[in-house]
Design a protein around this motif. Sequence first.
Motif, mmCIF file in Angstrom:
data_model
loop_
_atom_site.group_PDB
_atom_site.id
_atom_site.type_symbol
_atom_site.label_atom_id
_atom_site.label_comp_id
_atom_site.label_asym_id
_atom_site.label_seq_id
_atom_site.Cartn_x
_atom_site.Cartn_y
_atom_site.Cartn_z
ATOM 1 N N GLN A 22 -1.361 -19.717 66.030
ATOM 2 C CA GLN A 22 -2.250 -18.754 66.671
ATOM 3 C C GLN A 22 -1.583 -18.283 67.949
ATOM 4 O O GLN A 22 -0.582 -18.858 68.374
ATOM 5 N N SER A 23 -2.131 -17.260 68.552
ATOM 6 C CA SER A 23 -1.598 -16.701 69.813
ATOM 7 C C SER A 23 -0.100 -16.448 69.712
ATOM 8 O O SER A 23 0.671 -16.757 70.618
ATOM 9 N N VAL A 24 0.317 -15.876 68.579
ATOM 10 C CA VAL A 24 1.745 -15.612 68.351
ATOM 11 C C VAL A 24 2.168 -14.402 69.173
ATOM 12 O O VAL A 24 1.461 -13.396 69.240
ATOM 13 N N HIS A 25 3.322 -14.535 69.807
ATOM 14 C CA HIS A 25 3.886 -13.440 70.601
ATOM 15 C C HIS A 25 5.331 -13.234 70.167
ATOM 16 O O HIS A 25 6.132 -14.163 70.220
ATOM 17 N N TRP A 26 5.635 -12.022 69.709
ATOM 18 C CA TRP A 26 7.003 -11.676 69.320
ATOM 19 C C TRP A 26 7.646 -10.921 70.469
ATOM 20 O O TRP A 26 7.025 -10.034 71.054
ATOM 21 N N ILE A 27 8.881 -11.223 70.769
ATOM 22 C CA ILE A 27 9.593 -10.571 71.872
ATOM 23 C C ILE A 27 9.918 -9.127 71.506
ATOM 24 O O ILE A 27 9.794 -8.231 72.332
ATOM 25 N N ASN A 28 10.317 -8.893 70.273
ATOM 26 C CA ASN A 28 10.565 -7.529 69.788
ATOM 27 C C ASN A 28 9.672 -7.295 68.581
ATOM 28 O O ASN A 28 8.511 -7.630 68.622
ATOM 29 N N ASP A 29 10.218 -6.758 67.522
ATOM 30 C CA ASP A 29 9.441 -6.514 66.311
ATOM 31 C C ASP A 29 9.102 -7.825 65.610
ATOM 32 O O ASP A 29 9.816 -8.820 65.737
ATOM 33 N N THR A 30 8.035 -7.811 64.820
ATOM 34 C CA THR A 30 7.668 -8.971 64.014
ATOM 35 C C THR A 30 8.778 -9.223 62.996
ATOM 36 O O THR A 30 9.168 -8.303 62.264
ATOM 37 N N PRO A 31 9.312 -10.440 62.962
ATOM 38 C CA PRO A 31 10.397 -10.718 62.007
ATOM 39 C C PRO A 31 9.872 -10.716 60.570
ATOM 40 O O PRO A 31 8.694 -10.975 60.321
ATOM 41 N N LYS A 32 10.760 -10.417 59.649
ATOM 42 C CA LYS A 32 10.422 -10.464 58.229
ATOM 43 C C LYS A 32 10.275 -11.915 57.806
ATOM 44 O O LYS A 32 10.822 -12.820 58.445
#
Length: 73
Positions: A4-14
């Motif tokens: 939960q509370s996921v934060h991606w630095i750039n785009d969401t990875p595949k």
Amino acid sequence: VDLQSVHWINDTPKSGVYQIRIRHRAPLVDATLTTESDGTVRLAVHDQQRAVAPGQSVVMYDGDVCLGGGIIV
């Protein structure tokens, strides 16, 4: 392991295999990342990890690149 509370630095990875770190200074371990259609992020850790508990942070890497992280549910 669901996050939960996921934060991606750039785009969401595949979806795919990435390296994760569950504890500060713990070795990186391989895990398969899957994002469900409802947005749930799930990690399947390849090697069993000791004492993984809800509330711990997970940081994900692709080689030397930090992708982001989340909190174990």
